[in-house]
Design an enzyme around this catalytic site. Structure first.
Site, PDB file in Angstrom:
ATOM      1  N   HIS A 133      22.032  58.721  49.951  1.00  0.00           N
ATOM      2  CA  HIS A 133      21.111  58.995  48.853  1.00  0.00           C
ATOM      3  C   HIS A 133      20.672  57.696  48.173  1.00  0.00           C
ATOM      4  O   HIS A 133      21.249  56.634  48.412  1.00  0.00           O
ATOM      5  CB  HIS A 133      21.757  59.911  47.802  1.00  0.00           C
ATOM      6  N   LYS A 137      21.578  58.097  42.246  1.00  0.00           N
ATOM      7  CA  LYS A 137      22.375  59.327  42.266  1.00  0.00           C
ATOM      8  C   LYS A 137      23.756  59.037  41.698  1.00  0.00           C
ATOM      9  O   LYS A 137      24.457  58.141  42.165  1.00  0.00           O
ATOM     10  CB  LYS A 137      22.478  59.882  43.690  1.00  0.00           C
TER      11      LYS A 137
END
Length: 239
Positions: A133, A137
């Site tokens: 990600h 995040k």
């Protein structure tokens, strides 16, 4: 629908764009914590929560207490999930939580369950999960990776849990990587000395997550109870 956005970061902005294209109106935008906002359920049909873990439970339950149904995609707060369900039921409203609202990811979840069921008797294969990600995040592993692991554990009696990075022989190792400008990639790998089987979902943008959240909100409007993305998919496939 008249929608309150709880969390107005990149996901909130993507949801706003898609919701307005589908004919809905954003009537409230909350940056993070709902505490200083006045909720009026006569002006809000539903709330979509993509806030932050520390604010999610309060945001969600505050809406429930005002009779406002909630669609939530915030991860990292699920220790309080059962409490949130109880508040929802006590106030006779509706709730959908999903670790990932992408319609493609929810099809991927279905594939993961079917593959796990097929692989449970093949003892020569080990299984692992990798998620990648963007660096913004906050939680690791992702809620999607945890859902994938939990699905495998449910189907395979030889697997007793999961761990981030270092895992025991009967656990699933979950590897979390953070890379600039990656919306999300999830890979489930079954490996043996003979061959390797992988299923992969790669998000190309946030638009898939945002569309799924709006579709879930459309499904939830005027309902009462606790629902999942399985219910949303079943409704879509039926129609």
């Amino acid at each position: 629908m008249k929608i309150a956005l709880l969390g107005y970061g990149k996901m909130g902005k993507a949801i706003e764009e898609i919701a307005e294209k589908r004919g809905h109106k954003i009537v409230l935008k909350v940056e993070e914590d709902i505490e200083n906002y006045d909720l009026d359920n006569s002006k809000i049909d539903i709330a979509i929560d993509f806030s932050v873990p520390k604010a999610a439970f309060k945001n969600i339950t505050t809406c429930f207490k005002q009779g406002i149904p909630v669609v939530s995609g915030t991860t990292g707060w699920l220790d309080h999930y059962e409490k949130a369900k109880k508040v929802c039921e006590e106030n006779n409203t509706a709730f959908i939580y999903a670790s990932n609202f992408s319609l493609g990811v929810n099809v991927f979840f279905e594939l993961n369950q079917k593959l796990a069921n097929m692989m449970k008797g093949l003892e020569d294969y080990s299984v692992e999960i990798e998620e990648i990600h963007h660096v913004q995040k906050l939680d690791a592993p992702s809620g999607t990776a945890i859902t994938l692991a939990e699905q495998i554990i449910e189907k395979n009696p030889r697997v007793n849990g999961w761990q981030l990075d270092d895992a025991e022989k009967d656990e699933i190792p979950v590897y979390a990587k953070r890379v600039e400008d990656v919306p999300g990639t999830h890979t489930v790998t079954y490996d043996s000395e003979i061959d390797k089987i992988e299923i992969v979902h790669t998000a190309k943008s946030r638009q898939g997550f945002a569309l799924g959240a709006v579709v879930a909100a459309e499904y939830l409007k005027d309902k009462t109870g606790i629902f999942t993305m399985k219910d949303v998919l079943a409704d879509l496939f039926q129609n």
